[in-house]
Enzyme design. Structure first.
Site, PDB file in Angstrom:
ATOM      1  N   CYS A   1     -34.839 -30.846   3.872  1.00 50.62           N
ATOM      2  CA  CYS A   1     -34.417 -30.521   3.072  1.00 50.62           C
ATOM      3  C   CYS A   1     -33.183 -30.595   2.828  1.00 50.62           C
ATOM      4  O   CYS A   1     -32.500 -29.577   3.445  1.00 50.62           O
ATOM      5  CB  CYS A   1     -35.248 -29.146   2.357  1.00 50.62           C
ATOM      6  SG  CYS A   1     -33.568 -28.154   0.877  1.00 50.62           S
TER       7      CYS A   1
ATOM      8  N   CYS B   1     -31.405 -27.390   1.702  1.00 53.50           N
ATOM      9  CA  CYS B   1     -31.265 -26.155   2.526  1.00 53.50           C
ATOM     10  C   CYS B   1     -30.435 -26.247   3.294  1.00 53.50           C
ATOM     11  O   CYS B   1     -29.397 -25.225   3.755  1.00 53.50           O
ATOM     12  CB  CYS B   1     -33.068 -26.103   2.453  1.00 53.50           C
ATOM     13  SG  CYS B   1     -33.901 -25.840   1.645  1.00 53.50           S
TER      14      CYS B   1
END
Length: 184
Positions: free
Chosen positions: A67, A70
């Site tokens: 991600c 993230c």
């Protein structure tokens, strides 16, 4: 023979430019990395079982190593954990780990990063999905630690797509959308 000298000079210049560009690209990629590993942060995180029973409020993050949102937030979250980790649990749950499927379904995780704010009794009081500015998270953490209402429970940010069940990967992990869920 005279024509080979200009060719040699041209080839030498091309080689120098190629080496220079390769070094510049390598240095550019190196400076773009955050230096903060999601795996290392997860290893240092408070286990969910402990967070739900130790009497401290909790910031739970659903994440994945792939991600990009993230990864982008990792340095700020590490810094916040360093500042508030003595009074707030920081829990990280990797959506690619099937162990967390019950939590993924319970909190309706469909985009990551997905944050769940839990009070000191382990009850979810708000959720935010997507990249969040440090100031937003920090103000929420201050309120969470004092038992106050979260000032930014309605925050929205950029996410990486995620589809349950855990075993499936999104077709485009860089697809972005946003969603916020607040619980009362």
């Amino acid at each position: 023979m005279e024509s080979s000298t200009p060719n040699r000079i041209r080839n030498f210049l091309i080689a120098i430019v190629a080496i220079t560009l390769s070094v510049a690209v390598a240095l550019g990629l190196k400076t773009q990395t955050t230096g903060v590993s999601l795996n290392a942060m997860s290893a240092e995180a408070v286990p969910l079982e402990v967070a739900l029973t130790n009497g401290n409020p909790t910031l739970m993050e659903f994440y994945a190593n792939w991600c990009t949102s993230c990864q982008a937030m990792a340095p700020e979250l590490k810094s916040l954990k360093d500042s508030y980790g003595d009074r707030i649990n920081f829990v990280m749950l990797n959506v690619d780990n099937e162990k967390w499927l019950p939590e993924i379904l319970s909190y309706r995780v469909d985009g990551i990063p997905h944050f769940v704010y839990l009070n000191d009794k382990g009850t979810a009081i708000a959720q935010a999905i997507g990249e969040q500015p440090r100031t937003i998270i920090e103000e929420n953490l201050v309120a969470l630690s004092s038992g106050s209402d979260l000032p930014h429970a309605q925050s929205i940010g950029q996410t990486s797509a995620f589809s349950s069940p855990v075993g499936t990967k999104p077709s485009d992990p860089r697809g972005h959308g946003s969603q916020v869920v607040e619980k009362s």
